[in-house]
Design a protein around this motif. Structure first.
Motif, mmCIF file in Angstrom:
data_model
loop_
_atom_site.group_PDB
_atom_site.id
_atom_site.type_symbol
_atom_site.label_atom_id
_atom_site.label_comp_id
_atom_site.label_asym_id
_atom_site.label_seq_id
_atom_site.Cartn_x
_atom_site.Cartn_y
_atom_site.Cartn_z
ATOM 1 N N ALA A 128 0.829 -1.201 0.000
ATOM 2 C CA ALA A 128 0.000 0.000 0.000
ATOM 3 C C ALA A 128 0.866 1.254 0.000
ATOM 4 O O ALA A 128 0.572 2.223 -0.708
ATOM 5 C CB ALA A 128 -0.934 -0.008 1.206
ATOM 6 N N MET A 129 1.938 1.239 0.777
ATOM 7 C CA MET A 129 2.823 2.405 0.819
ATOM 8 C C MET A 129 3.545 2.587 -0.514
ATOM 9 O O MET A 129 3.725 3.713 -0.985
ATOM 10 C CB MET A 129 3.836 2.265 1.958
ATOM 11 C CG MET A 129 3.202 2.424 3.329
ATOM 12 S SD MET A 129 4.353 2.210 4.673
ATOM 13 C CE MET A 129 5.459 3.559 4.404
ATOM 14 N N GLY A 130 3.924 1.483 -1.145
ATOM 15 C CA GLY A 130 4.560 1.567 -2.461
ATOM 16 C C GLY A 130 3.601 2.108 -3.507
ATOM 17 O O GLY A 130 3.979 2.910 -4.375
ATOM 18 N N LEU A 131 2.354 1.675 -3.441
ATOM 19 C CA LEU A 131 1.347 2.161 -4.378
ATOM 20 C C LEU A 131 1.084 3.652 -4.187
ATOM 21 O O LEU A 131 1.006 4.416 -5.149
ATOM 22 C CB LEU A 131 0.048 1.371 -4.210
ATOM 23 C CG LEU A 131 -1.101 1.747 -5.124
ATOM 24 C CD1 LEU A 131 -0.720 1.490 -6.579
ATOM 25 C CD2 LEU A 131 -2.343 0.973 -4.765
ATOM 26 N N ILE A 132 0.997 4.088 -2.966
ATOM 27 C CA ILE A 132 0.773 5.509 -2.672
ATOM 28 C C ILE A 132 1.971 6.340 -3.135
ATOM 29 O O ILE A 132 1.810 7.416 -3.713
ATOM 30 C CB ILE A 132 0.486 5.708 -1.170
ATOM 31 C CG1 ILE A 132 -0.887 5.123 -0.828
ATOM 32 C CG2 ILE A 132 0.549 7.181 -0.792
ATOM 33 C CD1 ILE A 132 -1.212 5.087 0.636
ATOM 34 N N ALA A 133 3.174 5.836 -2.907
ATOM 35 C CA ALA A 133 4.372 6.568 -3.345
ATOM 36 C C ALA A 133 4.431 6.652 -4.866
ATOM 37 O O ALA A 133 4.767 7.705 -5.429
ATOM 38 C CB ALA A 133 5.618 5.889 -2.800
ATOM 39 N N LEU A 148 1.861 6.549 -6.997
ATOM 40 C CA LEU A 148 0.826 7.476 -7.448
ATOM 41 C C LEU A 148 1.202 8.919 -7.159
ATOM 42 O O LEU A 148 0.886 9.822 -7.935
ATOM 43 C CB LEU A 148 -0.513 7.130 -6.814
ATOM 44 C CG LEU A 148 -1.155 5.826 -7.289
ATOM 45 C CD1 LEU A 148 -2.420 5.530 -6.496
ATOM 46 C CD2 LEU A 148 -1.447 5.875 -8.765
ATOM 47 N N GLY A 149 1.891 9.136 -6.042
ATOM 48 C CA GLY A 149 2.355 10.485 -5.720
ATOM 49 C C GLY A 149 3.377 10.989 -6.732
ATOM 50 O O GLY A 149 3.361 12.157 -7.124
ATOM 51 N N LEU A 150 4.268 10.104 -7.186
ATOM 52 C CA LEU A 150 5.252 10.492 -8.194
ATOM 53 C C LEU A 150 4.571 10.786 -9.532
ATOM 54 O O LEU A 150 4.962 11.714 -10.247
ATOM 55 C CB LEU A 150 6.294 9.390 -8.372
ATOM 56 C CG LEU A 150 7.300 9.236 -7.226
ATOM 57 C CD1 LEU A 150 8.169 8.004 -7.452
ATOM 58 C CD2 LEU A 150 8.154 10.479 -7.111
ATOM 59 N N LEU A 151 3.582 9.992 -9.900
ATOM 60 C CA LEU A 151 2.868 10.238 -11.155
ATOM 61 C C LEU A 151 2.091 11.551 -11.119
ATOM 62 O O LEU A 151 1.969 12.238 -12.119
ATOM 63 C CB LEU A 151 1.925 9.082 -11.468
ATOM 64 C CG LEU A 151 2.582 7.793 -11.946
ATOM 65 C CD1 LEU A 151 1.533 6.716 -12.131
ATOM 66 C CD2 LEU A 151 3.336 8.029 -13.237
ATOM 67 N N ALA A 152 1.556 11.898 -9.957
ATOM 68 C CA ALA A 152 0.802 13.144 -9.842
ATOM 69 C C ALA A 152 1.717 14.361 -9.921
ATOM 70 O O ALA A 152 1.287 15.442 -10.327
ATOM 71 C CB ALA A 152 0.018 13.159 -8.534
ATOM 72 N N ALA A 153 2.977 14.186 -9.553
ATOM 73 C CA ALA A 153 3.908 15.312 -9.557
ATOM 74 C C ALA A 153 4.476 15.594 -10.942
ATOM 75 O O ALA A 153 4.994 16.674 -11.190
ATOM 76 C CB ALA A 153 5.040 15.035 -8.579
ATOM 77 N N VAL A 154 4.388 14.642 -11.858
ATOM 78 C CA VAL A 154 4.934 14.812 -13.207
ATOM 79 C C VAL A 154 3.918 15.571 -14.058
ATOM 80 O O VAL A 154 2.765 15.170 -14.158
ATOM 81 C CB VAL A 154 5.254 13.435 -13.841
ATOM 82 C CG1 VAL A 154 5.727 13.597 -15.261
ATOM 83 C CG2 VAL A 154 6.274 12.703 -13.004
ATOM 84 N N PRO A 155 4.301 16.677 -14.685
ATOM 85 C CA PRO A 155 3.342 17.421 -15.499
ATOM 86 C C PRO A 155 3.044 16.698 -16.819
ATOM 87 O O PRO A 155 3.877 15.994 -17.366
ATOM 88 C CB PRO A 155 4.055 18.746 -15.770
ATOM 89 C CG PRO A 155 5.498 18.412 -15.650
ATOM 90 C CD PRO A 155 5.602 17.325 -14.620
ATOM 91 N N ALA A 156 1.837 16.892 -17.302
ATOM 92 C CA ALA A 156 1.442 16.314 -18.586
ATOM 93 C C ALA A 156 2.064 17.123 -19.717
ATOM 94 O O ALA A 156 2.185 18.345 -19.626
ATOM 95 C CB ALA A 156 -0.077 16.312 -18.707
ATOM 96 N N LYS A 157 2.470 16.454 -20.779
ATOM 97 C CA LYS A 157 3.117 17.134 -21.897
ATOM 98 C C LYS A 157 2.369 16.852 -23.185
ATOM 99 O O LYS A 157 2.937 16.340 -24.140
ATOM 100 C CB LYS A 157 4.562 16.697 -22.001
ATOM 101 C CG LYS A 157 5.356 17.087 -20.786
ATOM 102 C CD LYS A 157 6.803 16.831 -20.953
ATOM 103 C CE LYS A 157 7.505 17.261 -19.682
ATOM 104 N NZ LYS A 157 8.889 17.394 -19.802
#
Length: 98
Positions: free
Chosen positions: A6-11, A13-22
């Protein structure tokens, strides 16, 4: 074990949310179409003969062009449909080669 997953999944998803869409890096073609129709960018339509481009495109499929709509602004397109030759016409559309 479940807590680590669960912690790996949250981490992750947090990294994906921080990457801007291009999405703005993808090139948009000025002329695009297939056997059912297409679009021509409005800036290209101002500098070239858009009607002849659509006629030639549709004639390559043995069809005739019918313009549907025009969005006369920056980023707008002219849209057209490729339709079968009308009834009563004994010949296929001509395709210009120049």
């Amino acid at each position: 074990m479940r807590l680590m997953k669960a912690m790996g999944l949250i981490a992750g998803l947090g990294l994906l949310a921080a990457v801007p869409a291009k999405a703005d890096l993808l090139p948009v073609p000025a002329f695009k179409g297939n056997d059912t129709g297409g679009i021509i960018a409005y800036p290209l339509a101002q500098t070239a003969d858009a009607r002849q481009m659509a006629v030639d495109h549709c004639a390559s499929y043995g069809k005739v062009a019918k313009f549907l709509a025009a969005d006369h602004q920056y980023g707008g397109y002219l849209s057209f449909a490729c339709r079968w030759v009308p009834y009563g016409s004994a010949q296929r559309p001509l395709r210009t080669l120049y």
